[in-house]
Design a protein around this motif. Structure first.
Motif, PDB file in Angstrom:
ATOM      1  N   ALA A 273      46.492  -7.829  -9.088  1.00  0.00           N
ATOM      2  CA  ALA A 273      46.656  -6.412  -8.757  1.00  0.00           C
ATOM      3  C   ALA A 273      45.276  -5.787  -8.580  1.00  0.00           C
ATOM      4  N   VAL A 274      44.980  -5.357  -7.367  1.00  0.00           N
ATOM      5  CA  VAL A 274      43.675  -4.759  -7.068  1.00  0.00           C
ATOM      6  C   VAL A 274      43.771  -3.247  -7.250  1.00  0.00           C
ATOM      7  N   PRO A 275      43.019  -2.677  -8.185  1.00  0.00           N
ATOM      8  CA  PRO A 275      43.065  -1.222  -8.357  1.00  0.00           C
ATOM      9  C   PRO A 275      42.419  -0.504  -7.185  1.00  0.00           C
ATOM     10  N   ALA A 276      43.012   0.611  -6.785  1.00  0.00           N
ATOM     11  CA  ALA A 276      42.494   1.384  -5.654  1.00  0.00           C
ATOM     12  C   ALA A 276      42.620   2.872  -5.957  1.00  0.00           C
ATOM     13  N   GLN A 277      41.665   3.628  -5.444  1.00  0.00           N
ATOM     14  CA  GLN A 277      41.605   5.074  -5.663  1.00  0.00           C
ATOM     15  C   GLN A 277      41.935   5.793  -4.362  1.00  0.00           C
ATOM     16  N   ARG A 281      44.304  11.858   2.267  1.00  0.00           N
ATOM     17  CA  ARG A 281      45.722  11.886   2.625  1.00  0.00           C
ATOM     18  C   ARG A 281      45.837  12.412   4.044  1.00  0.00           C
ATOM     19  N   GLY A 282      46.739  11.816   4.796  1.00  0.00           N
ATOM     20  CA  GLY A 282      46.923  12.291   6.157  1.00  0.00           C
ATOM     21  C   GLY A 282      48.316  12.002   6.658  1.00  0.00           C
ATOM     22  N   GLY A 283      49.149  13.020   6.699  1.00  0.00           N
ATOM     23  CA  GLY A 283      50.499  12.855   7.214  1.00  0.00           C
ATOM     24  C   GLY A 283      51.298  11.850   6.410  1.00  0.00           C
ATOM     25  N   GLU A 284      51.569  10.704   7.009  1.00  0.00           N
ATOM     26  CA  GLU A 284      52.398   9.689   6.375  1.00  0.00           C
ATOM     27  C   GLU A 284      51.578   8.518   5.850  1.00  0.00           C
ATOM     28  N   GLN A 285      50.296   8.755   5.599  1.00  0.00           N
ATOM     29  CA  GLN A 285      49.419   7.683   5.144  1.00  0.00           C
ATOM     30  C   GLN A 285      48.506   8.151   4.016  1.00  0.00           C
ATOM     31  N   LEU A 286      48.022   7.169   3.257  1.00  0.00           N
ATOM     32  CA  LEU A 286      46.975   7.385   2.266  1.00  0.00           C
ATOM     33  C   LEU A 286      45.792   6.502   2.629  1.00  0.00           C
ATOM     34  N   ILE A 287      44.594   6.985   2.359  1.00  0.00           N
ATOM     35  CA  ILE A 287      43.392   6.161   2.474  1.00  0.00           C
ATOM     36  C   ILE A 287      42.931   5.881   1.051  1.00  0.00           C
ATOM     37  N   VAL A 288      42.764   4.597   0.730  1.00  0.00           N
ATOM     38  CA  VAL A 288      42.363   4.225  -0.625  1.00  0.00           C
ATOM     39  C   VAL A 288      41.083   3.403  -0.574  1.00  0.00           C
ATOM     40  N   ALA A 289      40.316   3.483  -1.660  1.00  0.00           N
ATOM     41  CA  ALA A 289      39.074   2.721  -1.778  1.00  0.00           C
ATOM     42  C   ALA A 289      39.244   1.665  -2.860  1.00  0.00           C
ATOM     43  N   PHE A 290      38.683   0.478  -2.618  1.00  0.00           N
ATOM     44  CA  PHE A 290      38.768  -0.619  -3.574  1.00  0.00           C
ATOM     45  C   PHE A 290      37.462  -1.401  -3.543  1.00  0.00           C
ATOM     46  N   SER A 291      37.272  -2.270  -4.510  1.00  0.00           N
ATOM     47  CA  SER A 291      36.062  -3.080  -4.557  1.00  0.00           C
ATOM     48  C   SER A 291      36.023  -4.023  -3.362  1.00  0.00           C
ATOM     49  N   THR A 292      34.870  -4.122  -2.725  1.00  0.00           N
ATOM     50  CA  THR A 292      34.767  -4.894  -1.480  1.00  0.00           C
ATOM     51  C   THR A 292      34.910  -6.398  -1.683  1.00  0.00           C
ATOM     52  N   ALA A 317      37.293  -3.926   5.444  1.00  0.00           N
ATOM     53  CA  ALA A 317      36.724  -4.710   4.348  1.00  0.00           C
ATOM     54  C   ALA A 317      35.273  -4.340   4.080  1.00  0.00           C
ATOM     55  N   THR A 318      34.544  -3.964   5.117  1.00  0.00           N
ATOM     56  CA  THR A 318      33.132  -3.620   4.943  1.00  0.00           C
ATOM     57  C   THR A 318      32.970  -2.385   4.068  1.00  0.00           C
ATOM     58  N   ARG A 319      33.790  -1.392   4.305  1.00  0.00           N
ATOM     59  CA  ARG A 319      33.714  -0.149   3.527  1.00  0.00           C
ATOM     60  C   ARG A 319      34.547  -0.210   2.255  1.00  0.00           C
ATOM     61  N   GLY A 320      35.384  -1.236   2.131  1.00  0.00           N
ATOM     62  CA  GLY A 320      36.253  -1.322   0.966  1.00  0.00           C
ATOM     63  C   GLY A 320      37.313  -0.241   0.976  1.00  0.00           C
ATOM     64  N   GLN A 321      37.941  -0.046   2.135  1.00  0.00           N
ATOM     65  CA  GLN A 321      38.988   0.962   2.253  1.00  0.00           C
ATOM     66  C   GLN A 321      40.206   0.370   2.960  1.00  0.00           C
ATOM     67  N   ALA A 322      41.370   0.922   2.630  1.00  0.00           N
ATOM     68  CA  ALA A 322      42.611   0.474   3.265  1.00  0.00           C
ATOM     69  C   ALA A 322      43.477   1.679   3.568  1.00  0.00           C
ATOM     70  N   THR A 323      44.253   1.563   4.632  1.00  0.00           N
ATOM     71  CA  THR A 323      45.234   2.586   4.989  1.00  0.00           C
ATOM     72  C   THR A 323      46.597   2.134   4.484  1.00  0.00           C
ATOM     73  N   ILE A 324      47.248   3.004   3.730  1.00  0.00           N
ATOM     74  CA  ILE A 324      48.566   2.698   3.174  1.00  0.00           C
ATOM     75  C   ILE A 324      49.617   3.486   3.940  1.00  0.00           C
ATOM     76  N   ASP A 325      50.532   2.778   4.605  1.00  0.00           N
ATOM     77  CA  ASP A 325      51.670   3.437   5.252  1.00  0.00           C
ATOM     78  C   ASP A 325      52.720   3.731   4.184  1.00  0.00           C
ATOM     79  N   LEU A 326      53.015   5.003   3.982  1.00  0.00           N
ATOM     80  CA  LEU A 326      53.921   5.402   2.908  1.00  0.00           C
ATOM     81  C   LEU A 326      55.332   4.882   3.137  1.00  0.00           C
ATOM     82  N   VAL A 327      56.029   4.633   2.034  1.00  0.00           N
ATOM     83  CA  VAL A 327      57.384   4.095   2.110  1.00  0.00           C
ATOM     84  C   VAL A 327      58.328   5.058   2.822  1.00  0.00           C
ATOM     85  N   THR A 328      57.996   6.338   2.825  1.00  0.00           N
ATOM     86  CA  THR A 328      58.848   7.334   3.488  1.00  0.00           C
ATOM     87  C   THR A 328      58.436   7.599   4.929  1.00  0.00           C
ATOM     88  N   SER A 329      57.383   6.926   5.414  1.00  0.00           N
ATOM     89  CA  SER A 329      56.907   7.180   6.774  1.00  0.00           C
ATOM     90  C   SER A 329      57.885   6.618   7.801  1.00  0.00           C
TER      91      SER A 329
END
Length: 427
Positions: A273-277, A281-292, A317-329
């Motif tokens: 489980a990779v922790p992410a912060q 937030r944007g519409g139906e997505q979240l942007i999260v940061a994690f260790s690279t 991967a370079t910035r250590g960020q991911a876009t999360i498509d929300l379950v309700t999107s």
């Protein structure tokens, strides 16, 4: 007969007011005042006696100040905790031998045991050891029995020793604690949780959001620093919460919560489980940061204790960020099934809501039934399946859809976990 005039005059005389002798009222008032004063003195004395009795009761039954948890002094880099219960010397010896041969870090020195006993709940031995490896690093290891090998001890996890000052509880949660190393249980209640609390904690409660009817230890019940619990195979460390209580040893004293932390995993075969912060937030997505240095990939599930947040849609991967498509999107979809009853279907986000579709017409789904989604980082569809939502209403007979209510509070999420496959990959 008497004259009526005389009779009337006599009655008038009788009706004249009777006047007391001078000073009579004052005497009566003074006597009444004395009586009231005596009553006040008696009442005050009675109240004082009652207060004294109540104060004594409070001291006896424990309605005083809240109990506090005193930290145990560390033993160098190790937890300076006393063992839980009576140690089985044979189990300590056997576990130390397994530890020395299970990896290239042995032999271990200055080994001390926190737990070494047989658990009726797990139907096997449970051993927790601390010690130095051959490089001099302080380590902590959990051992349980292998049900397929006459309960022979297996090392389940070998971790760096936790902070001996700040740590209040150590735990291990996994469906891989009862068989061969890395093998998941095939039981429906196959996830096991082991929690060991610091001295002074009188009760430990282990709960999971993967089960509705949580069978947990009552903090007002028998005291214990060790809990071994079984949960459905869908439970993971991410769904488990461990809570510690202290309770003064006095009648009627109440238990006080002193910590509440998530469970810990790390057994061979467990997803990471990779922790992410959440950083945007944007519409139906979240942007999260994690260790690279983490292996986050598109398609992995993002979860919190309550359930599914969404799915990784893109990774930088370079910035250590991911876009999360929300379950309700509106673009979210996936295969699901109802927990326990195993009614299959698919789930689709509606741009703010959630619906389960393609349900067999004869399938029965009732209000509040839990709907889960398989985790691709796990070995099969049952292990660690993530709760997507609950049925908002009973499915109408013959219908093939039912609305769901998401279980994760998406609007207020600040942190989450991204489920990545274990070494060697998932499915």
């Amino acid at each position: 007969m008497h004259d009526t005039t005389e009779l009337r005059d006599g009655l008038v005389d009788l009706a004249e007011p009777v006047l007391p002798v001078e000073g009579y009222e004052n005497q009566v008032m003074r006597r009444a005042a004395r009586l009231r004063g005596r009553r006040r003195v008696a009442a005050g004395a009675g109240a004082a006696v009652c207060l004294a009795i109540l104060a004594t009761m409070f001291r006896v039954v424990g309605f005083g100040s809240t109990a506090e948890l005193a930290a145990s002094p560390p033993d160098g880099p190790f937890l300076g905790w006393s063992p839980v219960g009576d140690l089985d010397v044979g189990l300590v010896r056997d576990a130390t031998g397994v530890w020395d041969h299970a990896s290239s870090t042995g032999p271990h020195t200055a080994v001390r045991a926190l737990v070494a006993m047989h658990s009726p709940r797990l139907h096997s031995a449970v051993v927790v050891l601390e010690g130095y490896d051959k490089q001099g690093a302080a380590r902590l290891a959990f051992f349980t029995g292998d049900s397929g090998a006459a309960d022979a001890l297996r090392m389940r996890v070998d971790r760096p020793a936790p902070d001996p000052v700040k740590t209040q509880v150590i735990s291990l949660v996994s469906p891989r604690l009862t068989g061969a190393p890395g093998a998941a249980s095939v039981d429906l209640a196959g996830t096991s949780a082991i929690a060991v609390a610091m001295p002074g904690v009188t009760a430990v409660r282990v709960s999971s959001t993967a089960i509705d009817d949580e069978m947990t230890q009552d903090p007002d019940g028998p005291t214990s620093r060790l809990v071994v619990e079984r949960f459905p195979i869908t439970a993971t460390a991410q769904t488990v919460t461990i809570t510690g209580f202290i309770k003064p040893d006095r009648p009627f004293a109440k238990a006080t919560k002193v910590f509440e932390v998530p469970g810990e995993d790390g057994v061979t075969g467990d997803p990471r489980a990779v922790p992410a912060q959440v950083v945007a937030r944007g519409g139906e997505q979240l942007i999260v940061a994690f260790s690279t240095d983490q292996a986050v990939r598109k398609g992995q599930l993002a979860v919190v204790a309550a359930g599914l947040v969404g799915r990784v849609g893109a990774v930088d991967a370079t910035r250590g960020q991911a876009t999360i498509d929300l379950v309700t999107s509106a673009g979210f979809a996936g295969q699901v099934y109802t927990d326990i009853s195993n009614v299959p279907g698919s789930v689709r986000g509606t741009g703010g809501g959630l619906v389960m579709e393609n349900v067999p017409a004869g399938g029965e789904i009732y209000q509040d039934n839990r709907v889960v989604m398989p985790d691709p980082s796990q070995q099969n569809n049952q292990i660690g399946a993530v709760t997507v939502g609950r049925a908002s209403a009973e499915k109408v007979a013959g219908a093939t859809t039912v609305k769901l209510s998401p279980t994760a509070d998406i609007a207020h999420i600040t942190t989450l976990s991204i489920m990545t496959p274990p070494a060697g990959g998932g499915r």
